[in-house]
Design a protein around this motif. Structure first.
Motif, PDB file in Angstrom:
ATOM      1  N   PHE A 670     -30.684  68.585 -33.510  1.00  0.00           N
ATOM      2  CA  PHE A 670     -29.230  68.631 -33.696  1.00  0.00           C
ATOM      3  C   PHE A 670     -28.523  68.371 -32.364  1.00  0.00           C
ATOM      4  CE2 PHE A 670     -25.204  70.974 -33.905  1.00  0.00           C
ATOM      5  CZ  PHE A 670     -24.660  70.403 -35.045  1.00  0.00           C
ATOM      6  N   ILE A 671     -29.037  69.022 -31.320  1.00  0.00           N
ATOM      7  CA  ILE A 671     -28.442  68.831 -29.992  1.00  0.00           C
ATOM      8  C   ILE A 671     -28.655  67.388 -29.535  1.00  0.00           C
ATOM      9  CG2 ILE A 671     -28.587  69.517 -27.566  1.00  0.00           C
ATOM     10  CD1 ILE A 671     -29.401  72.346 -28.681  1.00  0.00           C
ATOM     11  N   ALA A 672     -29.890  66.901 -29.772  1.00  0.00           N
ATOM     12  CA  ALA A 672     -30.196  65.522 -29.377  1.00  0.00           C
ATOM     13  C   ALA A 672     -29.306  64.532 -30.118  1.00  0.00           C
ATOM     14  CB  ALA A 672     -31.664  65.215 -29.655  1.00  0.00           C
ATOM     15  N   GLY A 673     -28.897  64.893 -31.324  1.00  0.00           N
ATOM     16  CA  GLY A 673     -28.112  63.976 -32.146  1.00  0.00           C
ATOM     17  C   GLY A 673     -26.634  63.992 -31.810  1.00  0.00           C
ATOM     18  N   TYR A 674     -26.240  64.896 -30.912  1.00  0.00           N
ATOM     19  CA  TYR A 674     -24.807  65.041 -30.670  1.00  0.00           C
ATOM     20  C   TYR A 674     -24.183  63.776 -30.080  1.00  0.00           C
ATOM     21  CZ  TYR A 674     -20.344  66.710 -29.039  1.00  0.00           C
ATOM     22  OH  TYR A 674     -19.011  66.833 -28.823  1.00  0.00           O
ATOM     23  N   LEU A 675     -24.792  63.287 -29.008  1.00  0.00           N
ATOM     24  CA  LEU A 675     -24.203  62.113 -28.352  1.00  0.00           C
ATOM     25  C   LEU A 675     -24.171  60.883 -29.261  1.00  0.00           C
ATOM     26  CD1 LEU A 675     -25.267  62.268 -24.608  1.00  0.00           C
ATOM     27  CD2 LEU A 675     -23.013  62.637 -25.637  1.00  0.00           C
ATOM     28  N   PRO A 676     -25.322  60.559 -29.899  1.00  0.00           N
ATOM     29  CA  PRO A 676     -25.281  59.410 -30.806  1.00  0.00           C
ATOM     30  C   PRO A 676     -24.231  59.580 -31.909  1.00  0.00           C
ATOM     31  CG  PRO A 676     -27.534  60.088 -30.438  1.00  0.00           C
ATOM     32  CD  PRO A 676     -26.682  61.097 -29.772  1.00  0.00           C
ATOM     33  N   SER A 677     -24.127  60.783 -32.457  1.00  0.00           N
ATOM     34  CA  SER A 677     -23.164  60.995 -33.530  1.00  0.00           C
ATOM     35  C   SER A 677     -21.750  60.765 -33.026  1.00  0.00           C
ATOM     36  CB  SER A 677     -23.275  62.417 -34.080  1.00  0.00           C
ATOM     37  OG  SER A 677     -24.581  62.676 -34.487  1.00  0.00           O
ATOM     38  N   ARG A 678     -21.502  61.184 -31.793  1.00  0.00           N
ATOM     39  CA  ARG A 678     -20.169  60.981 -31.236  1.00  0.00           C
ATOM     40  C   ARG A 678     -19.879  59.504 -31.047  1.00  0.00           C
ATOM     41  NH1 ARG A 678     -16.913  64.188 -27.145  1.00  0.00           N
ATOM     42  NH2 ARG A 678     -16.728  62.080 -26.377  1.00  0.00           N
ATOM     43  N   LYS A 679     -20.939  58.791 -30.658  1.00  0.00           N
ATOM     44  CA  LYS A 679     -20.759  57.362 -30.465  1.00  0.00           C
ATOM     45  C   LYS A 679     -20.353  56.721 -31.794  1.00  0.00           C
ATOM     46  CE  LYS A 679     -23.167  53.144 -29.387  1.00  0.00           C
ATOM     47  NZ  LYS A 679     -22.268  52.418 -28.517  1.00  0.00           N
ATOM     48  N   ALA A 680     -20.976  57.203 -32.855  1.00  0.00           N
ATOM     49  CA  ALA A 680     -20.649  56.658 -34.172  1.00  0.00           C
ATOM     50  C   ALA A 680     -19.177  56.867 -34.500  1.00  0.00           C
ATOM     51  CB  ALA A 680     -21.522  57.316 -35.236  1.00  0.00           C
ATOM     52  N   THR A 681     -18.653  58.025 -34.160  1.00  0.00           N
ATOM     53  CA  THR A 681     -17.249  58.288 -34.501  1.00  0.00           C
ATOM     54  C   THR A 681     -16.322  57.427 -33.655  1.00  0.00           C
ATOM     55  OG1 THR A 681     -16.929  60.024 -32.863  1.00  0.00           O
ATOM     56  CG2 THR A 681     -17.818  60.685 -34.995  1.00  0.00           C
ATOM     57  N   LYS A 682     -16.807  57.043 -32.462  1.00  0.00           N
ATOM     58  CA  LYS A 682     -15.939  56.281 -31.563  1.00  0.00           C
ATOM     59  C   LYS A 682     -15.960  54.785 -31.879  1.00  0.00           C
ATOM     60  CE  LYS A 682     -15.060  59.313 -27.936  1.00  0.00           C
ATOM     61  NZ  LYS A 682     -15.833  59.930 -26.894  1.00  0.00           N
ATOM     62  N   MET A 683     -16.913  54.413 -32.715  1.00  0.00           N
ATOM     63  CA  MET A 683     -17.076  53.004 -33.016  1.00  0.00           C
ATOM     64  C   MET A 683     -15.820  52.441 -33.662  1.00  0.00           C
ATOM     65  SD  MET A 683     -20.519  52.131 -34.558  1.00  0.00           S
ATOM     66  CE  MET A 683     -21.272  50.662 -34.616  1.00  0.00           C
ATOM     67  N   GLN A 684     -15.402  51.279 -33.204  1.00  0.00           N
ATOM     68  CA  GLN A 684     -14.215  50.666 -33.790  1.00  0.00           C
ATOM     69  C   GLN A 684     -14.560  50.063 -35.143  1.00  0.00           C
ATOM     70  OE1 GLN A 684     -10.876  50.440 -32.862  1.00  0.00           O
ATOM     71  NE2 GLN A 684     -11.579  52.147 -31.600  1.00  0.00           N
ATOM     72  N   VAL A 685     -13.762  50.387 -36.127  1.00  0.00           N
ATOM     73  CA  VAL A 685     -14.057  49.935 -37.480  1.00  0.00           C
ATOM     74  C   VAL A 685     -14.081  48.421 -37.566  1.00  0.00           C
ATOM     75  CG1 VAL A 685     -13.364  50.091 -39.864  1.00  0.00           C
ATOM     76  CG2 VAL A 685     -12.817  51.917 -38.289  1.00  0.00           C
ATOM     77  N   ILE A 686     -13.059  47.815 -36.947  1.00  0.00           N
ATOM     78  CA  ILE A 686     -12.981  46.364 -37.073  1.00  0.00           C
ATOM     79  C   ILE A 686     -14.179  45.704 -36.418  1.00  0.00           C
ATOM     80  CG2 ILE A 686     -10.644  45.690 -37.627  1.00  0.00           C
ATOM     81  CD1 ILE A 686      -9.862  46.241 -34.812  1.00  0.00           C
ATOM     82  N   ASP A 687     -14.674  46.321 -35.320  1.00  0.00           N
ATOM     83  CA  ASP A 687     -15.894  45.793 -34.706  1.00  0.00           C
ATOM     84  C   ASP A 687     -17.041  45.903 -35.688  1.00  0.00           C
ATOM     85  OD1 ASP A 687     -14.504  45.338 -32.446  1.00  0.00           O
ATOM     86  OD2 ASP A 687     -15.214  47.124 -31.383  1.00  0.00           O
TER      87      ASP A 687
END
Ligand code: ADP
Ligand code: MG
Length: 692
Positions: A670-687
């Protein structure tokens, strides 16, 4: 007007100081019931315009007015809300989620608004039917559908949340002419009182189906022509209020499905992640097993469940003094449950044997353990009551042989058997001068102190008859106890009893007091037990080994968490479309976060379970390897604990150690997944959707 664009400009940065103007001041207004076609050649800014309308991309300047309200002060969650409840998307490349069936793709949108499963399913089926997909095809994966069917599914998905506005970006662009026409007819059919804004570069389609055609060239409107007046008047769309988040269990289901598709990778990750857990599990099992093994050895080790307890106090002058009154030992009082306190009739003193003075330690043979222990080494038999018999040890036998002038070097101390000796206690003025027959010799190994033992009942009678002491035998006994022996009924309690004695009778003085009875000049309690020394020494070694191994395993946990993070990063890259779609239909950061966190949690869970499974599988292999390559038989030395105590409450819980291991694995993931998960939320939709 439900949508109004005022002087919308959009510049894209190309180089550091160079901008490209994709929209150059767009002014447009839209009403409900309109079917608007935005017509223009490729690259003129149609998609950019649509993204601005959807709130997926922010204009460089200008204002978007939704429902007569300016969006200048819109926050992220307002945009999410708007997309989730008011906007539906249709894309050129359909953007269906590949690992979900047609039905599930449609349902997905509804999970975001928290509808229950049954309602979702029913609605998804009827929407699919509405766009011409039968129940059979509903269960197909996108890859098993034709382009036209895919676009129908995408349209059904768009309708799922009953949006007021449908935005379609070249919905027929990837379809052949005939299918394109069918899709256009479908769009017209579902339009009703909705606002449809469709981007296209196909003039014929635009003119045939749209009620209004807006022509764009190089980011500017060059024509705006109404073909058909809408029957619906300017109506206000009321924004819906409900805004539930995606339940975690839906996020889990999504992740599970995705992982099923990527079984190989999940397996490899889980195997890598399981190494640490398997290792910890084995180390736990090893130390647990070793402790059990040691306990068993101690039980086998004769009277090793005996502890010698003695106590030293400081007298008035500050001198150290051995406690000889048993009453000073609080512990003796009432501990029958766990231990049996051996009341030794012990008088250290000089005996006169046949006129020869000897230093002999005397003990009455208390029943039970003491006898049992001695019997193991006995030559001859035990002394019987009323017959003036006693047994002596080898050391005393040698002393006697000297007295009787036997050959110095002879080892046949059995010669002393059946000899009658006269005992006379010199020091205490004990009126005791009786002949005793030596009926047995205790052949203990390595005991250099002389011992003799009488029959317990004889001694009791004797003390009573002697009338020197008016007290009962018990009191007499106690008065003469300089130390006492504790026999622990359950050898596993050895350590507990030790602590108990310290608690009851005084502080443990120092390390020394636990060794051979020396107090190192301090007053206190001394508890001596070879078994304990043995046990403590071994446990210490085991604990150190355990620490070292756990340190290595922590490293392997770190490695596996890095691996999980990498897997998640690549999973996010693969699932860009899914993220894009989720965002386009109004999923919030929290929802996206949950999708990837749930994947991390599942990976951790699998790793943990696999690790435990692997560790159990490795036990017999590890043991037979050691048995094969060494001279030791270590079968049963690894015993993974199956129950555990809840902290120090004494409450044992089945499977607790295993549950804790799985929890560790899951938490690490869960801790290891934190950064990747955050990256997912930051991803631009249009991209996420663009390069499709
Ligand atoms: P279309 O009308 O074909 O949908 P787009 O709206 O996608 O055109 O793009 C309009 C213009 O803006 C194009 O020239 C495109 O290259 C450019 N453009 C779009 N997005 C970006 C971006 N993120 N960065 C730079 N240029 C962009
Ligand atoms: Mg485009």
């Amino acid at each position: 007007m439900i949508l109004e664009l005022k002087e919308i400009k959009k510049d894209f940065k190309i180089t550091k100081n160079d901008y490209f103007s994709a929209l150059k001041g767009i002014n447009l207004g839209f009403n409900k019931g309109e079917f608007v076609a935005i017509l223009g050649p490729s690259g003129c800014g149609k998609s950019t315009l649509l993204n601005v309308i959807a709130g997926l991309d922010m204009p460089t300047s200008g204002e978007l007015i939704i429902d007569n309200k300016s969006t200048k002060k819109y926050k992220e969650k307002d945009w999410d809300f708007y997309r989730k409840n008011n906007i539906g998307f249709v894309f050129q490349q359909f953007n269906l989620i590949e690992h979900l069936s047609a039905l599930e793709n449609v349902e997905l949108v509804m999970t975001l608004t928290g509808q229950n499963k049954k309602a979702r399913r029913q609605r998804a089926y009827s929407l699919l039917e509405q766009v011409g997909i039968d129940k059979d095809h509903a269960k197909h994966l996108p890859s098993e559908l034709s382009g036209g069917q895919k676009q129908r599914v995408a349209i059904a998905r768009t309708l799922a949340n009953d949006p007021d506005i449908i935005l379609a970006d070249e919905p027929t662009g990837a379809l052949d002419k005939k299918t394109g026409i069918l899709v256009m007819e479908l769009l017209k059919e579902i339009a009703g009182d909705k606002l449809i804004i469709m981007v296209t570069h196909n003039e014929k389609l635009a003119n045939t189906y749209a009620s209004r055609v807006v022509k764009i060239l190089d980011g500017e409107i060059i024509a705006d022509q109404v073909k058909q007046e809408t029957s619906i008047n300017e109506q206000q769309s009321s924004l819906r209020k409900k805004n539930k988040s995606m339940p975690f269990r839906e996020a889990f289901k999504l992740s599970l499905r995705n992982m099923k598709k990527k079984m190989g990778r999940v397996l490899i990750t889980a195997i890598a992640g399981s190494i640490g857990i398997a290792g910890i599990s084995l180390v736990l099992g090893l130390s647990n097993g070793a402790n059990i093994f040691i306990d068993e050895q101690i039980i086998k080790f004769g009277s090793s469940n005996v502890m010698q307890v003695s106590k030293t106090v400081k007298d008035e002058d500050g001198k150290l003094e051995n406690v000889t009154k048993a009453k000073e030992f609080a512990f003796i009082k009432d501990n029958d449950e766990v231990v049996q306190v051996r009341k030794q009739l012990q008088t250290l003193g000089s005996w006169q044997i046949d006129s020869e003075a000897l230093e002999v330690e005397t003990s009455a043979l208390a029943p039970s353990e003491n006898q049992k222990y001695l019997e193991d080494f006995l030559i001859g038999e035990l002394p019987q009551e009323g017959k003036n018999e006693l047994i002596i040890n080898k050391a005393l036998a040698r002393e006697l042989m000297k007295i009787y002038n036997y050959d110095k070097d002879t080892t046949e101390y059995e010669a002393i058997l059946n000899k009658k000796i006269e005992l006379n206690l010199q020091s205490s003025g004990f009126p005791f001068k009786t002949k005793f027959k030596v009926v047995g010799i205790v052949d203990e190994i390595d005991v250099n102190q002389s011992f003799l033992y009488y029959n317990y009942d004889d001694m009791k009678d004797f003390y009573q008859e002697s009338k020197i002491f008016n007290d009962s035998v018990y009191d007499l006994t106690m008065k003469n106890v300089a130390n006492y022996e504790v026999i622990i009924k359950d050898p596993k309690e050895l350590n507990n009893v030790k602590n108990w004695i310290y608690q009851e009778d005084g502080q443990e003085t120092s390390q020394m007091s636990f060794s051979m009875g020396s107090f190192g000049g301090q007053a206190g309690i001394s508890v001596v037990s070879f078994a304990l020394i043995f046990q403590t020494a071994l446990s210490t070694i085991i604990n150190i080994a355990q620490l070292v191994m756990i340190a290595f395993l922590v490293i392997s946990l770190i490695v596996s968490s890095i691996l999980i993070a990498i897997v998640l990063f690549s999973s996010i890259l693969e699932r860009r479309t899914e993220i894009g779609i989720l965002k386009a239909v109004g999923a919030r950061k929290k929802d996206i976060m949950r999708v990837f966190q749930s994947e991390a949690i599942l990976l951790g869970l699998f790793s943990g379970l696999l690790g435990i499974g692997v560790s159990f599988g490795l036990i017999p292999i590890a043991e037979s390897a050691v048995n094969y390559f060494s001279e030791y038989n270590v079968s049963g030395i690894i015993q993974i604990p199956l129950t555990g105590e809840l902290f120090n409450t004494g409450i044992t819980i089945p499977l607790l150690p295993l549950i804790v291991l799985v929890l560790i694995s899951t938490t690490v993931a869960f801790i290891a997944g934190y950064l990747p998960s955050r990256k997912a939320t930051k991803m631009q939709v249009i991209d996420a959707l663009r390069d499709e």
